[in-house]
Design an enzyme around this catalytic site. Structure first.
Site, PDB file in Angstrom:
ATOM      1  N   SER A 125       0.861  -1.182   0.000  1.00 53.91           N
ATOM      2  CA  SER A 125       0.000   0.000   0.000  1.00 53.91           C
ATOM      3  C   SER A 125       0.899   1.234   0.000  1.00 53.91           C
ATOM      4  CB  SER A 125      -0.840  -0.004   1.280  1.00 53.91           C
ATOM      5  OG  SER A 125      -1.453   1.246   1.494  1.00 53.91           O
ATOM      6  N   TYR A 148      -2.009  -1.178  10.471  1.00 55.08           N
ATOM      7  CA  TYR A 148      -1.979  -1.303   9.006  1.00 55.08           C
ATOM      8  C   TYR A 148      -0.653  -0.766   8.462  1.00 55.08           C
ATOM      9  CZ  TYR A 148      -3.909  -1.060   4.215  1.00 55.08           C
ATOM     10  OH  TYR A 148      -4.161  -1.221   2.870  1.00 55.08           O
TER      11      TYR A 148
END
Ligand code: NAD
Length: 260
Positions: free
Chosen positions: A142, A155
């Site tokens: 990401s 995350y």
């Protein structure tokens, strides 16, 4: 073309993983689907992929937050297909909270799925790829693997970890016919992001489209979502001959997010 190759795509019942499965199948790869969801819907997806692309498609419902299930996914896939050529580590979840309020069980869940599962599936698949002297491991990280945002401690930590793991995997297998790379998307409008758009809409008392524009404006200079199909295209490129010397790399598709 990826005819006679087998691809395992984790978390491929939805969003980015499903788009990657569709594009690899269109290139002729046999597919192992994995992820949660409604059994009837998943079976529909499985049958359509088979019929539209004339490839074999199986679904394995492993919960990858469990180390043994993650390893079992690879063993079962190899048994069903006889080989695994491509592994796309895509399954992931999100939870937002300030660090001091971050629930321990959500931290553990995100680290287990978004990071540790990548280790377990990779460790299990490497000996198979080493025997074939060919393999493509693609980790869906990401923009949050490269830069941070508030409220996403687990995350961001997991995705930074995935980029480190990608580099180690690449180095340990350099020159062997196996490459390992990461794709770092910015905002892609999937169920994972829809939940964040809904939260923003509720927080600011605005409609969903206004919230989506706000989400983009904060991070993504293009002000446009990346599409799941574009991430699928990047995965296809990493499987192609043009990418043979690309390993340990990060491919960003983020509308300029990490350029500033
Ligand atoms: P999504 O919610 O649409 O899909 C997630 C998939 O993972 C689903 O198939 C789900 O069933 C599966 N999954 C969830 N928990 C699982 C578990 N325990 N075991 C097995 N499968 C499980 O989300 P998405 O946006 O398509 O995300 C896919 C990947 O892309 C994730 O790793 C995510 O972090 C990453 N990513 C997404 C975006 C974005 O903006 N959507 C941006 C960058 C990176």
């Amino acid at each position: 073309m990826l005819t006679d190759k087998t691809a395992v795509i984790t978390g491929s019942t939805s969003g980015i993983g499903l788009a990657i499965a569709q594009q690899l199948a269109a290139q002729g790869a046999n597919i192992i689907l994995n992820g949660f969801g409604d059994a009837t819907e998943i079976e529909k997806v499985r049958v359509n992929l088979e019929l539209q692309n004339d490839v074999k498609v199986h679904y394995i419902a492993a919960d990858l937050s469990q180390p043994e299930s993650a390893r079992q996914l690879i063993r079962q896939a190899a048994q069903l297909m006889g080989r695994i050529d491509i592994l796309v580590n895509n399954a992931g979840v999100q939870h937002t909270a300030r660090l001091e309020d971050f629930p321990t069980e959500r931290w553990d869940q995100i680290i287990a799925l978004n990071l540790s599962a990548v280790f377990h599936t990779t460790a299990e698949v490497l000996p198979l790829m080493q025997k074939q002297s060919w393999g493509r491991i693609i980790n869906i990280a990401s923009a949050h693997g490269l830069v941070a945002s508030e409220l996403k401690a687990a995350y961001v930590a997991a995705k930074h970890g995935v980029l480190g793991l990608t580099k180690v995997t690449a180095l340990e297998n350099a020159g062997s016919g196996i490459t390992c790379n990461a794709i770092c998307p910015g905002w892609v409008r999937t169920p994972l992001v829809e939940a964040q758009i809904e939260a923003l809409a509720a927080q600011h008392q605005i409609d969903l489209e206004a919230a989506a524009r706000l989400l983009l404006a904060e991070k993504q200079p293009s002000l446009q979502f990346v599409t799941p199909q574009q991430v699928g295209g990047a995965a296809m490129f990493l499987c192609s001959d043009a990418a043979v010397q690309m390993t340990g790399s990060t491919l960003t598709l983020d509308g300029g997010w990490t350029a500033r």
